[in-house]
Design an enzyme around this catalytic site. Structure first.
Site, mmCIF file in Angstrom:
data_model
loop_
_atom_site.group_PDB
_atom_site.id
_atom_site.type_symbol
_atom_site.label_atom_id
_atom_site.label_comp_id
_atom_site.label_asym_id
_atom_site.label_seq_id
_atom_site.Cartn_x
_atom_site.Cartn_y
_atom_site.Cartn_z
ATOM 1 N N VAL A 67 0.783 -1.189 -0.191
ATOM 2 C CA VAL A 67 0.010 0.065 -0.103
ATOM 3 C C VAL A 67 0.818 1.337 -0.042
ATOM 4 O O VAL A 67 0.378 2.399 -0.495
ATOM 5 C CB VAL A 67 -0.931 0.091 1.279
ATOM 6 C CG1 VAL A 67 -0.165 0.376 2.510
ATOM 7 C CG2 VAL A 67 -2.025 1.130 0.939
ATOM 8 N N ASP A 68 2.225 1.144 0.483
ATOM 9 C CA ASP A 68 3.018 2.369 0.586
ATOM 10 C C ASP A 68 3.816 2.346 -0.766
ATOM 11 O O ASP A 68 4.931 2.567 -0.813
ATOM 12 C CB ASP A 68 3.891 2.422 1.894
ATOM 13 C CG ASP A 68 4.562 1.013 2.080
ATOM 14 O OD1 ASP A 68 4.322 -0.023 1.348
ATOM 15 O OD2 ASP A 68 5.645 1.015 2.584
ATOM 16 N N THR B 114 20.157 -10.909 -0.600
ATOM 17 C CA THR B 114 20.471 -11.352 0.793
ATOM 18 C C THR B 114 19.396 -12.321 1.230
ATOM 19 O O THR B 114 18.584 -12.049 1.604
ATOM 20 C CB THR B 114 20.366 -10.063 1.760
ATOM 21 O OG1 THR B 114 19.306 -9.245 1.447
ATOM 22 C CG2 THR B 114 21.460 -9.181 1.828
ATOM 23 N N GLU C 219 9.316 -11.772 2.420
ATOM 24 C CA GLU C 219 10.097 -11.771 0.958
ATOM 25 C C GLU C 219 11.361 -12.663 0.864
ATOM 26 O O GLU C 219 11.433 -13.240 -0.218
ATOM 27 C CB GLU C 219 10.742 -10.287 0.927
ATOM 28 C CG GLU C 219 11.407 -10.014 -0.504
ATOM 29 C CD GLU C 219 12.247 -8.733 -0.294
ATOM 30 O OE1 GLU C 219 11.271 -7.563 -0.551
ATOM 31 O OE2 GLU C 219 13.350 -8.492 0.226
#
Length: 243
Positions: free
Chosen positions: A99-100, A129, A187
């Site tokens: 949303v950001d 990473t 993620e």
């Protein structure tokens, strides 16, 4: 014309980003298709007001979810989707976007595919990473993984999207039961899934573009450039996540 569900989570302090997110989606996201916004939030009334005030034309459905402290606010996203799987509108494709973020250029059929991922803007030309602890279900050994993907925009065809959600939620639960949170939360698990099941559509960092240009200076050194399509907004992470 395809039916598309665009899923977005707007809980706690992240709700402030919802109005501009929806406005930008109205303007740029898959304009030639039947798009339905699926908003997962703990502020149902405020979310409804946002939509009414902004004059959103597309269909919107709201799903009540409980906000949890960071990092559970992000790592439980796939659980949220599965919780309401049977209540979501029927769709050919489903996408999730942070949303950001803000859509800043037309996004069309190039994003449609069986399993869709976007190259992380911070690791162009690098392995990234990955989770390196073998105890984690997100673990990727050093001889695997060639591209690091961002978790801020992802999606795919209906059946594949739900299969991915089930796999990701299950692996996150296993880690949690063992007292493990992957290095980059959901993620990390998304990247592990993509090592095992490579995406059929790989989007460039245009779809994961930093609002602060300095973050992209390494692109110049590599002789690369990308035009922004989905902008990652600047914010005080510590302040936003303190809820």
């Amino acid at each position: 014309m395809s039916k598309i569900n665009l899923c977005v989570i707007a809980t706690a302090k992240y709700k402030q980003f919802l109005p501009q997110f929806l406005e930008s989606a109205e303007r740029f996201f898959l304009k030639g298709h039947d798009v339905h916004y699926c908003i997962f939030t703990d502020f149902l009334e405020e979310a409804c007001l946002f939509v009414l005030e902004k004059g959103i034309d597309r269909e919107v459905t709201y799903y009540k979810v409980e906000h949890k402290p960071w990092p559970h606010a992000t790592i439980k996203r796939f659980h949220f989707f599965l919780q309401y799987k049977e209540n979501l509108p029927q769709a050919d494709y489903l996408f999730y976007c942070d949303v950001d973020s803000r859509f800043v250029a037309p996004i069309g059929d190039e994003i449609l595919g069986d399993l869709v991922a976007v190259q992380h803007c911070g690791f162009v030309g690098e392995r990234g990473t990955y989770e390196t602890r073998p105890q984690s279900m997100a673990y990727i050994p050093s001889n695997k993984g060639v591209m690091y993907f961002g978790g801020g925009f992802l999606g795919g065809e209906n059946r594949t999207f739900w299969a991915a959600c089930r796999e990701l939620a299950q692996n996150i639960d296993i880690d949690e039961s063992n007292g493990i949170i992957a290095i980059h939360n959901d993620e990390s698990h998304w990247n592990k899934l993509l090592v095992d099941f490579p995406p059929t559509v790989t989007l460039s960092p245009s779809y994961h573009y930093p609002e602060t240009p300095e973050r992209a200076t390494k692109w110049d050194r590599l002789g690369l450039s990308f035009e922004p399509k989905i902008l990652l907004l600047n914010k005080d992470h510590a302040e936003i996540r303190n809820a």
